[in-house]
Design an enzyme around this catalytic site. Structure first.
Site, PDB file in Angstrom:
ATOM      1  N   PHE A 212      -8.557  -3.331   1.076  1.00  0.00           N
ATOM      2  CA  PHE A 212      -7.648  -3.927   1.713  1.00  0.00           C
ATOM      3  C   PHE A 212      -7.944  -3.858   3.324  1.00  0.00           C
ATOM      4  CE2 PHE A 212      -4.004  -4.890   4.050  1.00  0.00           C
ATOM      5  CZ  PHE A 212      -3.566  -6.512   3.806  1.00  0.00           C
TER       6      PHE A 212
ATOM      7  N   ASP B 250     -11.079   3.185   7.758  1.00  0.00           N
ATOM      8  CA  ASP B 250      -9.738   2.450   7.827  1.00  0.00           C
ATOM      9  C   ASP B 250      -8.707   3.361   7.508  1.00  0.00           C
ATOM     10  OD1 ASP B 250      -7.597   0.713   8.015  1.00  0.00           O
ATOM     11  OD2 ASP B 250      -8.546  -0.797   7.206  1.00  0.00           O
TER      12      ASP B 250
ATOM     13  N   LYS C  92      -0.404   0.559  11.845  1.00  0.00           N
ATOM     14  CA  LYS C  92       0.947   0.946  11.177  1.00  0.00           C
ATOM     15  C   LYS C  92       1.790   1.993  11.913  1.00  0.00           C
ATOM     16  CE  LYS C  92       0.213  -1.420   6.887  1.00  0.00           C
ATOM     17  NZ  LYS C  92      -1.225  -1.730   6.268  1.00  0.00           N
TER      18      LYS C  92
HETATM   19  C1  LIG Z   1      -2.117  -2.789   6.546  1.00  0.00           C
HETATM   20  C2  LIG Z   1      -3.437  -2.603   6.570  1.00  0.00           C
HETATM   21  C3  LIG Z   1      -4.366  -3.241   7.528  1.00  0.00           C
HETATM   22  C4  LIG Z   1      -3.920  -4.615   8.122  1.00  0.00           C
HETATM   23  O1  LIG Z   1      -2.867  -4.241   9.010  1.00  0.00           O
HETATM   24  P1  LIG Z   1      -2.008  -5.440   9.926  1.00  0.00           P
HETATM   25  O2  LIG Z   1      -1.164  -4.634  10.906  1.00  0.00           O
HETATM   26  O3  LIG Z   1      -1.108  -5.909   8.740  1.00  0.00           O
HETATM   27  O4  LIG Z   1      -2.952  -6.463  10.497  1.00  0.00           O
HETATM   28  C5  LIG Z   1      -5.804  -3.002   7.311  1.00  0.00           C
HETATM   29  N1  LIG Z   1      -6.054  -1.727   6.764  1.00  0.00           N
HETATM   30  C6  LIG Z   1      -5.203  -1.109   5.799  1.00  0.00           C
HETATM   31  C7  LIG Z   1      -6.027   0.030   5.107  1.00  0.00           C
HETATM   32  C8  LIG Z   1      -4.219  -1.483   5.802  1.00  0.00           C
HETATM   33  O5  LIG Z   1      -3.459  -0.556   5.031  1.00  0.00           O
END
Ligand SMILES: *Cc1c(COP(=O)(O)O)cnc(C)c1O
Length: 403
Positions: free
Chosen positions: A134, A219, A248
């Site tokens: 994700f 990520d 986040k």
């Molecule tokens: C939440 C998340 C995203 C996307 O972040 P948004 O601010 O919702 O665009 C990307 N990668 C990971 C691992 C995430 O948990």
């Protein structure tokens, strides 16, 4: 046509709780009913709701400047870049807003680096990604999602991605070839249900990419900034990625703040005009981002995540031992729990959503993911007694569903 009952697009199906106030690990509805927040904005609220230091930083900045655009400089851009790169032992920062934008930016940088530095022809350049990933919701990112809910109907899809099973170093080594410009992984797959790879996986990914001359992009939008008990999850394996995405919690739950941090020579492929963002690096975002980095600077919050995480793990292991959970995966103050088959509600098999409804009735908020899984990511600042109370509520809700 009559007006619909709700004017809101239906891309979410929230629990029946309407929050009007929040503080620390607690949220409150209009009737004054209080709930412990065990989702914490998918880790955007690692420091709880309205952390006083972060609110103070935002308030002070509201009285100075909020947006200047990158057409001009402002006094907090370099201090933010310094704070975030110091915190993460990296060299350079690219400021963006949302997580998906940070991932998109890392993909663009990796492709440009592949073309300009490695000389990989654009039509052949490949980024290796993991099944179950994700990374956000943009068209390119959902192009390489393996989740049908996230992907279906959004074609035509962006090409250039190759999938490997998450956690398997041999498969990763086999998938990387001369056309691979980057390997993009979550150190822990959050949305997939807090899937923790085998020990040594990130180290293997580091040496595989190094040998192949490809970039390692991690990520850490959800795993980073204290969640796993370390500043970055990659710290736990002693690995430094070439590019790391943050988001986040970087915005302290106040404003969207994301970034790509990493090697100066790699981010160096960006030249004026080749990438940008109207809001990226705005003064309000920088002020909050700096305050977040300061909160994490001395390691106290990370140590707290480790300590409370051990408590969480022990309580979840006991639920597994008692047959109330099928499995519990945990790292730091972060867990994914899978319901066993025997739980029922209204005569049918209970799923993660049913557990979340039962928890909400007991004053605890959590979010299901992928059917029978619920993710637990309390604020790292939660009181130990509140965490214990939430876990008592979890046991009671599971016992109710097992009856
Ligand atoms: C939440 C998340 C995203 C996307 O972040 P948004 O601010 O919702 O665009 C990307 N990668 C990971 C691992 C995430 O948990």
């Amino acid at each position: 046509m009559p007006a619909p009952a709700s004017r809101l697009a239906r891309n979410y199906a929230p629990l029946p709780v309407t929050v009007v106030r929040a503080e620390g690990a607690w949220v409150e509805d209009a009737d004054g009913a209080r709930y412990l927040d065990l989702l914490a904005g998918y880790s955007a609220l690692n420091f709880g709701h309205r952390h006083p230091d972060l609110v103070a930083a935002a308030r002070a900045q509201l009285g100075r400047s909020t947006l200047v655009s990158r057409a001009f400089d402002h006094d907090l851009l370099e201090p933010f870049a310094a704070a975030a790169t110091d915190l993460t032992s990296t060299e350079m920062l690219l400021p963006m807003n949302t997580g998906a934008e940070a991932v998109e930016s890392a993909i663009k940088v990796a492709r440009r680096w592949g073309a300009q530095v490695r000389g990989v022809p654009a039509e052949r350049a490949t980024i290796v990604v993991a099944d179950g990933n994700f990374h956000g919701r943009t068209t390119t990112i959902v192009s390489f999602s393996t989740d049908p809910d996230a992907r279906e109907g959004y074609g035509p899809y962006t090409p250039g991605f190759r999938h490997v099973p998450f956690g398997d170093a041999e498969e990763l080594a086999d998938a990387v070839d001369d056309d691979t410009v980057a390997v993009l992984l979550e150190p822990v797959q959050g949305e997939a249900g807090v899937v923790v790879p085998p020990a040594g996986y990130l180290r293997a990914a580091r040496s595989i990419t190094e040998e192949a001359g490809a970039l390692l992009v991690l990520d850490e939008i959800q795993s980073g900034l204290g969640r796993t008990g370390a500043t970055l999850a990659q710290d736990l394996e002693g690995v430094r990625a070439d590019l790391t995405t943050l988001g986040k919690a970087l915005g302290g739950g106040i404003v969207p703040v994301s970034a790509v941090v990493g090697r100066a020579d790699v981010l160096g492929v960006l030249t004026p005009g080749s990438h940008g963002s109207t809001f990226g690096g705005n003064p309000l975002a920088c002020a909050v981002g700096i305050a977040v980095c300061e909160l994490l600077a001395d390691g106290t919050i990370q140590a707290r995540a480790t300590r409370l995480g051990e408590l969480l793990g022990a309580r979840l292991d006991a639920l597994v031992a008692d047959g109330l959970l099928a499995r519990a995966r945990r790292i730091g103050l972060w867990a994914g729990i899978d319901l066993p088959g025997g739980l029922t509600v209204d005569g049918r098999r209970a799923d993660g959503h049913d557990l979340c409804v039962a928890l909400a009735r007991r004053g605890v908020l959590a979010k299901d993911t992928h059917g029978a899984t619920v993710r637990l990511s309390p604020p790292l600042t939660i009181d130990e007694a509140d965490l214990e109370a939430a876990l008592d509520a979890l046991r009671a809700a599971l016992v109710e569903l097992a009856a």
